[in-house]
Scaffold this active site. Structure first.
Site, PDB file in Angstrom:
ATOM      1  N   SER A 240       0.853  -1.191   0.000  1.00 34.03           N
ATOM      2  CA  SER A 240       0.000   0.000   0.000  1.00 34.03           C
ATOM      3  C   SER A 240       0.885   1.236   0.000  1.00 34.03           C
ATOM      4  CB  SER A 240      -0.903   0.002   1.235  1.00 34.03           C
ATOM      5  OG  SER A 240      -0.119   0.140   2.420  1.00 34.03           O
ATOM      6  N   LYS A 241       0.248   2.394   0.059  1.00 33.81           N
ATOM      7  CA  LYS A 241       0.992   3.659  -0.014  1.00 33.81           C
ATOM      8  C   LYS A 241       1.981   3.808   1.139  1.00 33.81           C
ATOM      9  CE  LYS A 241      -2.466   6.249  -2.609  1.00 33.81           C
ATOM     10  NZ  LYS A 241      -3.412   7.383  -2.593  1.00 33.81           N
ATOM     11  N   ARG A 242       1.673   3.192   2.265  1.00 27.36           N
ATOM     12  CA  ARG A 242       2.576   3.360   3.413  1.00 27.36           C
ATOM     13  C   ARG A 242       3.929   2.668   3.190  1.00 27.36           C
ATOM     14  NH1 ARG A 242      -0.828  -0.679   5.433  1.00 27.36           N
ATOM     15  NH2 ARG A 242       0.240  -2.531   6.212  1.00 27.36           N
ATOM     16  N   GLY A 244       5.585   3.120   0.522  1.00 25.22           N
ATOM     17  CA  GLY A 244       6.253   3.948  -0.485  1.00 25.22           C
ATOM     18  C   GLY A 244       5.327   4.182  -1.659  1.00 25.22           C
TER      19      GLY A 244
END
Length: 470
Positions: A240-242, A244
């Protein structure tokens, strides 16, 4: 296999093209090319509230950047509505679908009751055998899903997969606003486009039994199914976005090369012996479904950076220049309409290839070449632009203006003579000259910098630096 192979990549334009989607597209593309088949791009934009034109443009831009060219499309589901409606009518006519008059509020109330009893909140089928349908009341259309038995299919990676039909309810295929639903559109599209292999993420695995029943209901042959395991972050959670950037164009903007992204992503779940680095031709030659792993792959940013640095180090400067141009424009080092050619940009690249891991790093390292007004590091000026260096600069300008041979060996000889004449060390000349030419204390080799700038710009910058000397 032969050129009857037809596969598709079918993203939903509700966001950007992410890493997982790119890998799915890549596996479909390689499978098609390896088997002389067709690769189709289809935009699944049935979710009209969340689908955007911007996302569609981003998806197409990302695919083109990666070099994943498609043979047909991009098709858009919103342009195929009549095809879906005709298939709904066929199912209604054949008694394989029915009109459902239950309201959203009624369905929600029944869902709550089922949950309170510990039951699965599936549709209870009360409109399935309706004898006297209400007149002039909005309705959805549901598919009559078999209530008994099992749905069994062979996944080409996972083997036999079994679903109990009692777990499935009567799927809505047409909403009350006359828009078809996702699972129905997918089946109609894949069937009418003659898709032979459906290669997609395993997040679609639960959709497969529903879709198989729709294929059978419509009388279409089943494609082969391949469900790819998900990509995980370093913490083994779904990527996911967390973890990167997950958008493919975000990686482009961070200075990654398309060939590095392709090479890294294909290795997330596929292998060919111990080989790590592949050209696109090699990937097409070697790719097979048999070598796709069943287990989830872990995304490793450090490994991606290593692959990218390999392609930068070994890349043809003219090839790298084409990718660098975008970054040079972004950093306003050159203008959109600049007359600076790829050949001009390519001259500086060999100076930086060994030390840069991304194109963004490379742009920072080559600023000195494109800037017209060099801004000096203030601390460096204090330390190196001192009175004793003034006569050295004056002499250096004089000698360079007179020399006809502006080559590496000639420049090296000039600097060595200056060392003797002024009784100083080479670093005591090289570092102030480096600052005069680049504004920084760190740069590629001083003679390489001199050569790439050329005689005229070197003299111009040395003269400008003289004005700054204490």
């Amino acid at each position: 296999m032969n050129n009857n192979i037809r596969v598709r990549f079918a993203p939903s334009p509700t966001g950007y093209l992410h890493i997982g989607g790119v890998r799915t597209a890549l596996f479909n593309y390689l499978f098609a090319r390896h088997n002389n088949g067709k690769f189709i791009l289809r935009i699944e934009d049935t979710d009209r509230e969340r689908s955007t034109e911007e996302s569609i443009e981003q998806i197409i831009e990302g695919m083109k950047w990666l070099g994943l060219d498609w043979d047909e499309g991009p098709y858009r589901q919103t342009e195929r509505q009549q095809i879906y409606l005709s298939h709904v009518e066929r199912l209604l006519k054949d008694g394989k679908a029915y009109r459902c008059y239950c309201t959203q509020e009624e369905l929600e109330e029944r869902r709550k009751i089922a949950l309170s009893k510990g039951e699965k909140p599936k549709y209870d089928g009360r409109c399935r055998g309706l004898k006297n349908p209400p007149a002039d009341k909005p309705y959805a259309v549901r598919f009559k899903t078999p209530q008994e038995g099992k749905t069994i299919f062979i996944d080409l990676i996972r083997g036999e997969v079994v679903f109990d039909n009692s777990e499935l309810d009567d799927l809505i295929i047409l909403r009350s606003d006359k828009t078809p639903t996702y699972n129905f559109c997918v089946v109609v599209d894949d069937a009418t486009m003659n898709i032979t292999h459906v290669i997609r993420g395993d997040d679609h695995l639960a959709n497969t039994p529903r879709q198989i029943q729709l294929y059978k209901g419509l009388g279409y042959p089943l494609p082969q199914f391949v469900h790819l395991s998900m990509i995980l972050g370093s913490d083994k959670a779904r990527l996911s976005k967390r973890h990167g950037a997950t958008s493919i164009l975000a990686y482009r903007d961070m200075g990654y090369l398309p060939e590095a992204m392709v090479n890294y992503l294909v290795r997330l779940g596929w292998s060919h012996g111990d080989q790590e680095i592949f050209s696109m031709d090699e990937l097409i030659k070697y790719f097979s479904l048999e070598n796709i792993n069943k287990s989830a792959a872990v995304f490793n940013p450090e490994k991606l950076l290593w692959v990218n640095s390999h392609y930068i180090k070994t890349g043809n400067p003219l090839r790298l220049a084409k990718e660098l141009r975008r970054h040079l424009i972004t950093e306003r080092l050159i203008a959109d309409e600049s007359t600076i050619t790829d050949e001009d940009i390519g001259k500086v690249i060999p100076l930086l290839q060994e030390r840069c891991k991304t194109l963004v790093e490379m742009v920072k390292g080559m600023e000195f070449y494109f800037l017209k007004d060099i801004k000096y590091d203030e601390k460096a000026v204090e330390k190196f632009f001192t009175p004793p260096i003034k006569p050295v600069f004056e002499k250096l300008i004089e000698v360079i203006e007179k020399t006809e041979d502006f080559s590496h060996s000639s420049l090296e000889g000039i600097f060595n003579k200056m060392v003797e004449e002024f009784n100083i060390k080479l670093g005591q000349i090289a570092q102030p000259v480096r600052i005069a030419l680049t504004g920084k204390t760190v740069s590629p080799g001083i003679f390489e910098v001199l050569l790439v700038l050329g005689r005229e710009r070197v003299i111009e910058r040395l003269k400008e630096a003289l004005k700054t000397l204490k």
